[in-house]
Design an enzyme around this catalytic site. Structure first.
Site, PDB file in Angstrom:
ATOM      1  N   LYS A  32       0.831  -1.208   0.000  1.00  0.00           N
ATOM      2  CA  LYS A  32       0.000   0.000   0.000  1.00  0.00           C
ATOM      3  C   LYS A  32       0.868   1.261   0.000  1.00  0.00           C
ATOM      4  O   LYS A  32       0.633   2.181  -0.788  1.00  0.00           O
ATOM      5  CB  LYS A  32      -0.920  -0.031   1.231  1.00  0.00           C
ATOM      6  CG  LYS A  32      -1.854   1.145   1.365  1.00  0.00           C
ATOM      7  CD  LYS A  32      -3.000   0.817   2.295  1.00  0.00           C
ATOM      8  CE  LYS A  32      -2.743   1.094   3.744  1.00  0.00           C
ATOM      9  NZ  LYS A  32      -2.657   2.526   4.101  1.00  0.00           N
ATOM     10  N   GLY A  77      -5.196   8.364   4.830  1.00  0.00           N
ATOM     11  CA  GLY A  77      -4.308   9.370   5.408  1.00  0.00           C
ATOM     12  C   GLY A  77      -3.093   9.620   4.520  1.00  0.00           C
ATOM     13  O   GLY A  77      -2.626  10.749   4.391  1.00  0.00           O
ATOM     14  N   ARG A 127      -9.054  12.971  11.469  1.00  0.00           N
ATOM     15  CA  ARG A 127      -7.613  12.716  11.682  1.00  0.00           C
ATOM     16  C   ARG A 127      -6.802  14.015  11.559  1.00  0.00           C
ATOM     17  O   ARG A 127      -7.124  14.884  10.763  1.00  0.00           O
ATOM     18  CB  ARG A 127      -7.132  11.628  10.718  1.00  0.00           C
ATOM     19  CG  ARG A 127      -7.867  10.323  11.011  1.00  0.00           C
ATOM     20  CD  ARG A 127      -7.375   9.184  10.173  1.00  0.00           C
ATOM     21  NE  ARG A 127      -5.978   8.883  10.449  1.00  0.00           N
ATOM     22  CZ  ARG A 127      -5.256   8.042   9.713  1.00  0.00           C
ATOM     23  NH1 ARG A 127      -5.801   7.459   8.667  1.00  0.00           N
ATOM     24  NH2 ARG A 127      -3.998   7.807  10.012  1.00  0.00           N
ATOM     25  N   GLN A 187       4.434   9.720   6.614  1.00  0.00           N
ATOM     26  CA  GLN A 187       3.542  10.544   5.780  1.00  0.00           C
ATOM     27  C   GLN A 187       3.982  11.996   5.822  1.00  0.00           C
ATOM     28  O   GLN A 187       3.999  12.687   4.800  1.00  0.00           O
ATOM     29  CB  GLN A 187       2.095  10.402   6.244  1.00  0.00           C
ATOM     30  CG  GLN A 187       1.525   9.010   5.971  1.00  0.00           C
ATOM     31  CD  GLN A 187       0.150   8.807   6.553  1.00  0.00           C
ATOM     32  OE1 GLN A 187      -0.402   9.689   7.216  1.00  0.00           O
ATOM     33  NE2 GLN A 187      -0.415   7.635   6.325  1.00  0.00           N
ATOM     34  N   ASP A 217       1.461  -0.216  12.371  1.00  0.00           N
ATOM     35  CA  ASP A 217       0.303  -0.757  11.649  1.00  0.00           C
ATOM     36  C   ASP A 217       0.004  -2.209  12.025  1.00  0.00           C
ATOM     37  O   ASP A 217      -1.105  -2.695  11.788  1.00  0.00           O
ATOM     38  CB  ASP A 217       0.546  -0.685  10.132  1.00  0.00           C
ATOM     39  CG  ASP A 217       0.477   0.737   9.600  1.00  0.00           C
ATOM     40  OD1 ASP A 217      -0.025   1.627  10.322  1.00  0.00           O
ATOM     41  OD2 ASP A 217       0.930   0.963   8.462  1.00  0.00           O
ATOM     42  N   ARG A 262      -7.023   2.897  17.797  1.00  0.00           N
ATOM     43  CA  ARG A 262      -6.793   1.441  17.796  1.00  0.00           C
ATOM     44  C   ARG A 262      -6.520   0.869  19.186  1.00  0.00           C
ATOM     45  O   ARG A 262      -6.609  -0.345  19.367  1.00  0.00           O
ATOM     46  CB  ARG A 262      -5.673   1.082  16.813  1.00  0.00           C
ATOM     47  CG  ARG A 262      -6.135   1.221  15.377  1.00  0.00           C
ATOM     48  CD  ARG A 262      -5.108   0.789  14.359  1.00  0.00           C
ATOM     49  NE  ARG A 262      -5.680   0.800  13.020  1.00  0.00           N
ATOM     50  CZ  ARG A 262      -4.976   0.931  11.893  1.00  0.00           C
ATOM     51  NH1 ARG A 262      -3.661   1.042  11.947  1.00  0.00           N
ATOM     52  NH2 ARG A 262      -5.581   0.930  10.721  1.00  0.00           N
TER      53      ARG A 262
HETATM   54  C1  S3P Z   1       2.355   5.239   6.102  1.00  0.00           C
HETATM   55  C2  S3P Z   1       2.877   5.735   7.265  1.00  0.00           C
HETATM   56  C3  S3P Z   1       2.297   5.426   8.580  1.00  0.00           C
HETATM   57  C4  S3P Z   1       1.396   4.216   8.527  1.00  0.00           C
HETATM   58  C5  S3P Z   1       0.433   4.283   7.374  1.00  0.00           C
HETATM   59  C6  S3P Z   1       1.193   4.347   6.063  1.00  0.00           C
HETATM   60  C7  S3P Z   1       3.014   5.601   4.836  1.00  0.00           C
HETATM   61  O1  S3P Z   1       1.535   6.533   9.015  1.00  0.00           O
HETATM   62  O2  S3P Z   1       0.690   4.074   9.727  1.00  0.00           O
HETATM   63  O3  S3P Z   1      -0.407   3.144   7.350  1.00  0.00           O
HETATM   64  O4  S3P Z   1       2.725   4.966   3.797  1.00  0.00           O
HETATM   65  O5  S3P Z   1       3.843   6.511   4.855  1.00  0.00           O
HETATM   66  P1  S3P Z   1       2.188   7.788   9.785  1.00  0.00           P
HETATM   67  O6  S3P Z   1       3.033   8.540   8.826  1.00  0.00           O
HETATM   68  O7  S3P Z   1       1.011   8.594  10.261  1.00  0.00           O
HETATM   69  O8  S3P Z   1       2.969   7.206  10.920  1.00  0.00           O
END
Ligand code: S3P
Length: 426
Positions: free
Chosen positions: A21, A93, A121, A167, A313, A344
């Site tokens: 993903k 997100g 969020r 992210q 995750d 969670r």
């Molecule tokens: C992700 C970063 C994580 C993770 C999310 C995917 C990414 O989030 O929990 O499922 O693809 O960069 P955060 O950046 O909020 O930690």
């Protein structure tokens, strides 16, 4: 929708996973600002990654989807056209936070929206650095989607992230592609580095060291042919299932094993799980390998400090392992769990209790004593994909059927989850 999972015998067979993903999001977004047509194989079938494609289409980029293969006709860093409608990030997100980085540097206004969960969020974590770079952003109550971005010329920044978030790191790096000069991001704990790996694949030169990464703008991205590895976070459900159900043996071919994600394997092995990596090759800068898991005697363990960020995750499904392990599972330093698709800590706790399992919660984690059993009963995903799938795994060790309400949530990352799971049982 509802699913009922009835505990059966050992799990056997090969598990086909969706494309990763995190990597799919990045390839889709970077392809949309590269010059030319990028071909992406094994793109995630999850709804989240299709939200990313929907958004880039709304920005005027041609996208062809043929099953798991996606072609994106990029037109360079400034090839987007002003969107005529809102950009819908759905439940994702990653879509809203990372795409905001690219939108901050465009010469138009955009408005990003999401579903009920995404609309709760926090967005300040990206609004802060993007504002420092010169974009103008506003959000509901100053922090929640809808998020409005008035793009414009960006200045580079040197940004030390207060939270360890891939992210946020990615958002600032993507904005840095459009800024004039060097943008640096510093992280308090190691987070997944798929953006850095993918940027290099698209021909962008980055400098990086322990805890920092620097990009120079304006950058130029070249279209590529890419293949996405299997999703390790989706594999987690089958790795835990295979480990907790006696006499099981599952093979998971072609799983992404990037070291910033593969802490999961180390943690499972440290708990006593029999997980083997059968072979590893490199694919577009990402390590990929086949995994084998067998039913195992499980000790349990502690997740804290930098492991909490690395396993964030997977904690819902590791909670299931914890309950049936000998010593249980303690999680600390994981307050970020409270701002995921659901809180969670609370959704894990409520569902464990519904199946007769004890858990003590804290602000930043929980403790689940070991040696417990799951009873038949019903649980609720609360619209959270990882909660739906974690409790399907719990059902495999229950003393009777477990009903999972709002089971369709799984399709956010793994639409084939229920058929795949049934294919390994009995
Ligand atoms: C992700 C970063 C994580 C993770 C999310 C995917 C990414 O989030 O929990 O499922 O693809 O960069 P955060 O950046 O909020 O930690």
């Amino acid at each position: 929708m509802q699913e009922v999972i009835t505990p059966g015998g050992a799990l056997r067979g090969n598990v086909r996973l969706p494309g990763d993903k995190s990597i799919s999001h990045r390839y889709g977004m970077l392809a949309s600002v590269a010059e030319g047509t990028t071909v992406i194989r094994n793109y995630s079938s999850g709804a989240d990654c299709h939200s990313t494609l929907g958004c880039v289409r709304t920005l005027g980029i041609g996208v062809e989807i043929d099953g798991r293969q996606v072609k994106v006709h990029g037109r360079g860093l400034r090839g987007y056209t002003a969107p005529a409608t809102d950009l819908d990030a759905g439940n994702s997100g990653s879509t809203i936070r990372m795409l905001s980085g690219l939108l901050a540097g465009q010469h138009f206004r955009s408005r990003l929206i999401g579903d009920a969960s995404l609309s709760q969020r926090p967005m300040q974590r990206i609004m802060g650095p993007l504002t420092q770079m010169g974009a103008r952003l506003s959000a509901r109550d100053g922090k929640f989607p809808p998020l409005e971005i008035e793009g414009g010329p960006l200045q580079p920044i040197d940004y030390a992230m207060p939270v360890a978030s891939a992210q946020v790191k990615s958002c600032v790096l993507l904005a840095g592609l459009l800024a004039e000069g060097e943008t640096t991001v510093r992280e308090p704990a190691t987070t997944r580095d798929h953006t850095e790996v993918a940027l290099r694949e698209f021909g962008v030169e980055l400098e990086s060291g322990r805890g920092w990464v620097k990009v120079k703008g304006p950058a130029h991205l070249e279209a590529r042919e890419l293949s996405v590895p299997g999703d390790l976070s989706s594999a987690a459900f089958f790795l835990v299932a295979g480990a907790i159900v006696p006499n099981s043996e599952l093979i998971l071919p072609g799983v992404g094993l990037n070291p910033t994600r593969a802490t999961l394997i180390d943690f499972l092995v440290s708990c006593g799980a029999s997980v083997e990596i059968l072979d590893v090759k490199m694919q577009n800068g990402e390590p990929v390998g086949d995994l084998r898991v067998r039913g195992s005697r499980l000790r349990g363990g502690v997740i804290e400090k930098q492991w909490a960020a690395a396993l964030i995750d997977e904690i819902p499904v590791l909670a299931i392992l914890g309950a049936v392990s000998e010593q249980g599972l303690t999680v600390r330093d994981a307050a970020e769990l409270r701002v995921k698709e659901t809180d969670r800590i609370e959704t894990v706790a409520a569902n464990l209790r519904a199946l007769g399992v004890k858990i003590e919660t804290a602000a930043d984690g929980f403790h689940i004593p070991g040696g417990q059993s799951f009873h038949a009963g019903s649980v609720h995903s609360h619209g959270d994909h990882r909660i739906a799938m974690a409790f399907a795994v719990a059902a495999l060790r229950a003393d009777g059927p477990v009903l999972i309400e709002e089971s369709e949530a799984a399709s956010v990352s793994f639409p084939e989850f229920w058929t795949t799971l049934r294919g390994t049982v009995g």
